[in-house]
Design an enzyme around this catalytic site. Structure first.
Site, PDB file in Angstrom:
ATOM      1  N   LYS A  28       1.196  -1.312  -0.113  1.00 13.25           N
ATOM      2  CA  LYS A  28       0.236   0.004   0.102  1.00 13.25           C
ATOM      3  C   LYS A  28       0.744   1.285  -0.218  1.00 13.25           C
ATOM      4  O   LYS A  28       0.280   2.140  -0.692  1.00 13.25           O
ATOM      5  CB  LYS A  28      -1.101   0.176   1.515  1.00 13.25           C
ATOM      6  CG  LYS A  28      -1.872  -1.157   1.301  1.00 13.25           C
ATOM      7  CD  LYS A  28      -2.784  -0.841   2.537  1.00 13.25           C
ATOM      8  CE  LYS A  28      -4.227  -1.469   2.890  1.00 13.25           C
ATOM      9  NZ  LYS A  28      -4.909  -1.816   3.355  1.00 13.25           N
ATOM     10  N   CYS A  85     -13.882  -3.495  10.446  1.00 12.43           N
ATOM     11  CA  CYS A  85     -14.791  -2.921   9.634  1.00 12.43           C
ATOM     12  C   CYS A  85     -14.799  -4.481   8.579  1.00 12.43           C
ATOM     13  O   CYS A  85     -15.541  -4.661   7.951  1.00 12.43           O
ATOM     14  CB  CYS A  85     -13.893  -1.865   8.920  1.00 12.43           C
ATOM     15  SG  CYS A  85     -14.302  -0.061   9.873  1.00 12.43           S
ATOM     16  N   CYS A  90     -15.946 -18.641  11.956  1.00  8.65           N
ATOM     17  CA  CYS A  90     -16.335 -17.369  12.135  1.00  8.65           C
ATOM     18  C   CYS A  90     -15.684 -16.517  10.755  1.00  8.65           C
ATOM     19  O   CYS A  90     -15.207 -18.455  10.096  1.00  8.65           O
ATOM     20  CB  CYS A  90     -16.018 -16.863  13.412  1.00  8.65           C
ATOM     21  SG  CYS A  90     -14.929 -16.493  13.810  1.00  8.65           S
TER      22      CYS A  90
HETATM   23  N1  LIG Z   1       0.939  -0.529  13.751  1.00  8.55           N
HETATM   24  C1  LIG Z   1       0.040  -0.085  12.084  1.00  8.55           C
HETATM   25  N2  LIG Z   1       0.920  -0.233  11.133  1.00  8.55           N
HETATM   26  C2  LIG Z   1       1.278   0.380  10.350  1.00  8.55           C
HETATM   27  N3  LIG Z   1      -0.037   0.075   9.342  1.00  8.55           N
HETATM   28  C3  LIG Z   1      -1.099   0.154  10.432  1.00  8.55           C
HETATM   29  C4  LIG Z   1      -1.505  -0.220  11.881  1.00  8.55           C
HETATM   30  N4  LIG Z   1      -2.412  -0.379  11.644  1.00  8.55           N
HETATM   31  C5  LIG Z   1      -3.062  -0.131  11.116  1.00  8.55           C
HETATM   32  N5  LIG Z   1      -2.538  -0.468   9.898  1.00  8.55           N
HETATM   33  C6  LIG Z   1      -2.901   0.359   8.816  1.00  8.55           C
HETATM   34  O1  LIG Z   1      -3.968   0.994   8.810  1.00  8.55           O
HETATM   35  C7  LIG Z   1      -5.266   1.131   7.449  1.00  8.55           C
HETATM   36  C8  LIG Z   1      -6.223   0.519   7.836  1.00  8.55           C
HETATM   37  O2  LIG Z   1      -6.757   0.831   7.324  1.00  8.55           O
HETATM   38  P1  LIG Z   1      -8.259   0.180   6.908  1.00  8.55           P
HETATM   39  O3  LIG Z   1      -9.182  -0.066   8.195  1.00  8.55           O
HETATM   40  O4  LIG Z   1      -9.666   0.816   5.607  1.00  8.55           O
HETATM   41  O5  LIG Z   1      -8.128  -1.363   6.020  1.00  8.55           O
HETATM   42  P2  LIG Z   1      -7.762  -2.993   6.352  1.00  8.55           P
HETATM   43  O6  LIG Z   1      -6.834  -3.067   7.116  1.00  8.55           O
HETATM   44  O7  LIG Z   1      -6.951  -3.018   5.181  1.00  8.55           O
HETATM   45  O8  LIG Z   1      -8.915  -3.060   6.222  1.00  8.55           O
HETATM   46  P3  LIG Z   1     -10.164  -4.739   6.460  1.00  8.55           P
HETATM   47  O9  LIG Z   1      -9.133  -4.878   7.615  1.00  8.55           O
HETATM   48  O10 LIG Z   1     -11.279  -3.904   6.751  1.00  8.55           O
HETATM   49  O11 LIG Z   1      -9.477  -5.308   5.091  1.00  8.55           O
HETATM   50  C9  LIG Z   1      -4.238  -0.024   7.173  1.00  8.55           C
HETATM   51  O12 LIG Z   1      -3.413  -0.075   5.598  1.00  8.55           O
HETATM   52  C10 LIG Z   1      -3.551  -1.007   7.653  1.00  8.55           C
HETATM   53  O13 LIG Z   1      -2.405  -2.009   7.133  1.00  8.55           O
END
Ligand SMILES: Nc1ncnc2c1ncn2[C@@H]1O[C@H](COP(=O)(O)OP(=O)(O)OP(=O)(O)O)[C@@H](O)[C@H]1O
Length: 388
Positions: free
Chosen positions: A96, A202, A346
């Site tokens: 990303k 989410c 789940c």
């Molecule tokens: N400790 C962390 N360090 C760096 N990035 C983080 C950390 N915790 C969460 N993130 C990033 O923050 C973002 C949160 O965005 P979002 O919840 O929309 O995405 P997601 O985790 O890809 O979604 P989903 O859980 O629905 O698959 C993610 O891309 C995740 O990798």
């Protein structure tokens, strides 16, 4: 209005290109040439290039924030594209951070992008935060949010926080050392994390894609206001948005009387109860073992503990739906056989482990849960099933 002094000193003169690019900002009293020069000098760190991080990064880049840091370790998945608009179809499988950096360069090549390709953790957070003027938290888990809060306090930086779930979102600005005694932190809003499993993520509960744009754009707005010293930031206020009612409410927030200063980081996974998987421990079953068992002469009773909305998307053939909430209330027990083995599953194995613990406590011992949940089942047993 209760403006704060601008967070960032102005950069040297704007170039001809800057004047053309940012002309609509330059015309606004409150930003103008002075504010735009501050933006050019600003170093903003955005944690997470996901649902909230996407609009935050895109608007900060377009607005001309001079240096943007991105902390992100994850890769782009299909289920991200419904809301993580900084990434596109051609980015599937890419990190990303890399994809976000490329989009930002396309929006505004004058922005310096620093991608920290790592997970934000105790050992790196404060050091990284010290390199920036302002932090924006676009993450999705409680352990990281408390870490961001405490590390921001230790580094003496303000941070913009946002949160989204289904049709609702919240935004605030936290800054322990805010001028004029306006310092409030995330811990004043949420002194204690929710009990593990009580607040679905989410990924479990879903999120309305366009909500990310609303909340993310409010977060970018707050960041720009702090940088330029324009307007009244959301310090000591939480803005709550309900997309269904189409309403905004602003709630006042005070520093708890006698609240101690944040002086050190702690173990956030332990604090949030997410360190150890629920104590279902060795009562789990691997997907391949379950597949063998289901085709044996004495198959177990397979129980799906997800929500009905998830059940309607995809399920393992032969399973019966008994949502997770019915395990907490005890209603599930009467629906389960006492004389056959029960296997719960789940999406990822967290809710099923909790439901299993409730069953064990209620005395039903002949039960296990699927390790890694449906996600692991799809990867290891039945790739023909869609995953959400
Ligand atoms: N400790 C962390 N360090 C760096 N990035 C983080 C950390 N915790 C969460 N993130 C990033 O923050 C973002 C949160 O965005 P979002 O919840 O929309 O995405 P997601 O985790 O890809 O979604 P989903 O859980 O629905 O698959 C993610 O891309 C995740 O990798």
């Amino acid at each position: 209005m209760n403006a704060l002094p601008p967070l960032v000193a102005p950069a040297a003169e704007l170039t001809r290109d800057d004047i053309a690019r940012y002309s609509r900002h330059l015309l606004i009293p409150g930003i103008g040439v002075g504010g735009q020069r501050r933006l050019k000098n600003a170093r903003v760190l955005v944690i997470g290039a996901g649902g909230l991080g996407s609009p935050v990064l895109m608007y900060l880049a377009a607005a001309g924030a001079g240096t943007i840091g991105i902390v992100e370790f994850d890769s782009v998945e299909m289920s991200n594209l419904q809301r993580q608009v900084i990434h596109g179809e051609s980015d599937l499988g890419r990190p990303k951070g890399e994809s976000a950096r490329e989009s930002i360069r396309n929006i505004n090549p004058h922005v310096e992008v620093r991608w920290h390709n790592l997970r934000l953790e105790n050992r790196n957070a404060v050091n990284i935060f010290r390199q920036y003027d302002l932090i924006v938290d676009g993450t999705d888990n409680f352990a990281t949010r408390y870490l961001v809060n405490d590390a921001a306090a230790l580094a003496g930086k303000p941070y913009v926080w946002g949160s989204i779930f289904r049709f609702e979102g919240q935004v605030s600005v936290f800054w322990e050392d805010a001028p004029h005694g306006r310092g409030v932190t995330y811990r004043d809003l949420f002194p204690d994390p929710p009990a593990p499993g009580t607040v679905p993520s989410c990924a479990e509960g879903g999120v309305f894609g366009a909500l990310c744009a609303t909340i993310g754009s409010l977060m970018a707005t707050e960041a720009i206001k702090l940088i330029t010293g324009t307007g009244d930031p959301l310090l000591g206020r939480v803005l709550v948005y309900d997309a269904l009612a189409m309403s905004f409410r602003s709630l006042g927030l005070r520093r708890a009387a006698g609240a101690p200063r944040i002086t050190e980081l702690t173990d956030y996974e332990e604090f949030c109860g997410t360190a150890i998987a629920p104590s279902a421990g060795d009562s789990s079953i691997a997907p391949t073992e379950l597949a063998d068992l289901l085709s044996s002469a004495a198959p177990p009773v397979l129980i799906d503990v997800r929500e009905r909305t998830e059940w309607e998307i995809v399920r393992i053939e032969g399973a019966t739906l008994v949502p997770h909430s019915e395990f907490d209330s005890g209603a599930a027990l009467s629906q389960l056989p006492q004389d056959r083995e029960v296997v719960l599953y789940c999406k990822t194995g967290v809710r099923s482990a909790e439901a299993l613990e409730a069953l064990h406590k209620a005395g039903l011992k002949n039960a296990r849960h699927l390790r890694g949940g449906l996600a692991a089942w799809v990867k290891q047993v039945d790739r023909s099933l869609p995953m959400y």
